[in-house]
Design a protein around this motif. Structure first.
Motif: not given
Length: 139
Positions: A32-40, A61-70, A82-92
């Motif tokens: 719940y709080d992660l998106p609020l922190i990441l938007e800053q 796994q935390l990197g994938l969560k952060v990548a979902r907001s990118c 690698i950024g494309a790979v991270i984005h792809g894995q984050a949205h699987l």
């Protein structure tokens, strides 16, 4: 032999794109709080942070969560292919959990014509509590 110990608190690695305080906040945040922190965090800095976390085995796994907001473009800009790979894995979509072999054995259904086998033994006789017309089983 004399060992020296730092007198100040822990510091993030040199290549960590955010402060130690932000790193700790993200690490401890719930879903719940992660998106609020990441938007800053500014978008490119957030993409760098996602790539940094993704590259560490204990924060992958935390990197994938952060990548979902990118944005995909930001991840590619800071990490290349690698950024494309991270984005792809984050949205699987999450994969189905693996079937536990022991659980699969306990849920075995007999084939047609096959008798069920129980290792529980014979059924226990009913116990009467006297005076009552009802018979109760205390299995």
């Amino acid at each position: 032999m004399t060992q020296s110990h730092p007198t100040s608190g822990a510091e993030p690695e040199i290549d960590c794109p955010v402060s130690l305080e932000t790193l700790g906040s993200v690490y401890r945040a719930d879903d719940y709080d992660l998106p609020l922190i990441l938007e800053q965090i500014p978008p490119l800095k957030r993409a760098q942070f996602a790539a940094y976390l993704y590259g560490k085995s204990h924060t992958h796994q935390l990197g994938l969560k952060v990548a979902r907001s990118c944005d995909r473009e930001d991840l590619i800009r800071v990490a290349g292919e690698i950024g494309a790979v991270i984005h792809g894995q984050a949205h699987l979509k999450p994969s189905r959990p693996a079937v536990d072999p022991a659980a699969a054995l306990t849920k075995h259904k007999p084939m047609p014509g096959q008798k069920k086998v129980s290792l529980a033994g014979a059924a226990k006789p009913a116990i009467s509590l006297g005076g009552s017309a009802k018979i109760r089983n205390f299995d």
